[in-house]
Design a protein around this motif. Structure first.
Motif, PDB file in Angstrom:
ATOM      1  N   GLU A   1      50.558  22.913  16.112  1.00 51.24           N
ATOM      2  CA  GLU A   1      50.076  23.990  16.966  1.00 51.24           C
ATOM      3  C   GLU A   1      48.780  24.115  17.621  1.00 51.24           C
ATOM      4  N   LYS A   2      48.530  24.146  18.758  1.00 49.95           N
ATOM      5  CA  LYS A   2      47.228  24.377  19.529  1.00 49.95           C
ATOM      6  C   LYS A   2      46.988  25.790  19.563  1.00 49.95           C
TER       7      LYS A   2
ATOM      8  N   ASN B   1      57.632  29.111  10.598  1.00 52.04           N
ATOM      9  CA  ASN B   1      56.816  28.071  11.870  1.00 52.04           C
ATOM     10  C   ASN B   1      57.330  26.603  11.903  1.00 52.04           C
ATOM     11  N   THR B   2      58.242  26.215  11.154  1.00 47.66           N
ATOM     12  CA  THR B   2      58.875  24.825  11.145  1.00 47.66           C
ATOM     13  C   THR B   2      60.459  24.900  11.484  1.00 47.66           C
TER      14      THR B   2
ATOM     15  N   ASN C   1      52.804  25.912  23.010  1.00 51.06           N
ATOM     16  CA  ASN C   1      51.598  25.362  22.636  1.00 51.06           C
ATOM     17  C   ASN C   1      51.879  24.726  20.983  1.00 51.06           C
ATOM     18  N   ARG C   2      53.154  24.390  20.918  1.00 48.98           N
ATOM     19  CA  ARG C   2      53.696  24.006  19.567  1.00 48.98           C
ATOM     20  C   ARG C   2      54.577  22.709  19.939  1.00 48.98           C
TER      21      ARG C   2
ATOM     22  N   TYR D   1      57.293  20.590  17.461  1.00 47.00           N
ATOM     23  CA  TYR D   1      58.084  20.941  16.182  1.00 47.00           C
ATOM     24  C   TYR D   1      58.810  19.673  15.898  1.00 47.00           C
TER      25      TYR D   1
ATOM     26  N   LYS E   1      50.204  26.096   5.484  1.00 49.57           N
ATOM     27  CA  LYS E   1      49.559  26.283   6.609  1.00 49.57           C
ATOM     28  C   LYS E   1      48.168  25.538   6.564  1.00 49.57           C
TER      29      LYS E   1
ATOM     30  N   THR F   1      55.022  21.210  11.981  1.00 54.45           N
ATOM     31  CA  THR F   1      54.769  21.660  13.304  1.00 54.45           C
ATOM     32  C   THR F   1      53.212  21.663  13.452  1.00 54.45           C
TER      33      THR F   1
END
Length: 164
Positions: free
Chosen positions: A133-134, A19-20, A123-124, A126, A157, A131
């Protein structure tokens, strides 16, 4: 416990995570404005590191969105962060400083921990190793790459819910 949290400031650019993203020295940050991250404004809470994390983000004003972060564990403040996402020319940078429970700074007086913008996608947002994230108007995730003394790193997270 402070030693563990000091590790939060060591971001590993060579880490592979889901996610990053990393910002290479040859990278150029994309064009972006504070409107792209204005959904962060608000009061957010969630569990982290065995305690309760709280973040408060201001709406955009004066080319920045400021925030404060607090981690409380076992009924005591473990550390604070203060920072902002700043509009710099035609892009964004996230900058922060850490403080212990007595507001003594971890970084040197003139130093900040900087996360240049890597990419905007759906919705991200970086930043380098960080990161946002909505999920929806009442829930967000943050993913942060945390480095360890042994040279390894992991992606952590944070899930936050909006406080009304």
């Amino acid at each position: 416990m402070r030693r563990f949290f000091i590790l939060l400031i060591f971001i590993s650019p060579s880490c592979f995570s889901q996610n990053t993203l990393s910002f290479a020295d040859t990278s150029v940050s994309p064009k972006a404005t504070l409107n792209d991250v204005s959904w962060m404004a608000g009061h957010w809470k969630g569990e982290a590191f065995g305690g309760m994390a709280e973040e408060i983000w201001s709406p955009p004003l004066g080319d920045s969105m400021m925030f404060v972060f607090k981690l409380v564990s076992e009924g005591k403040v473990q550390f604070y962060e203060i920072g902002h996402i700043q509009q710099k020319e035609e892009t964004l940078v996230l900058q922060l400083k850490h403080f212990d429970a007595s507001l003594k700074g971890w970084e040197e007086k003139e130093e900040t921990v900087d996360f240049p913008l890597v990419k905007l996608e759906g919705n991200r947002v970086y930043f380098d190793g960080f990161t946002l994230e909505k999920i929806n108007g009442n829930e967000i995730n943050m993913f942060v790459v945390i480095g360890h003394k042994d040279g390894s790193s992991e992606e952590v997270k944070f899930n936050y819910k909006k406080v009304e």
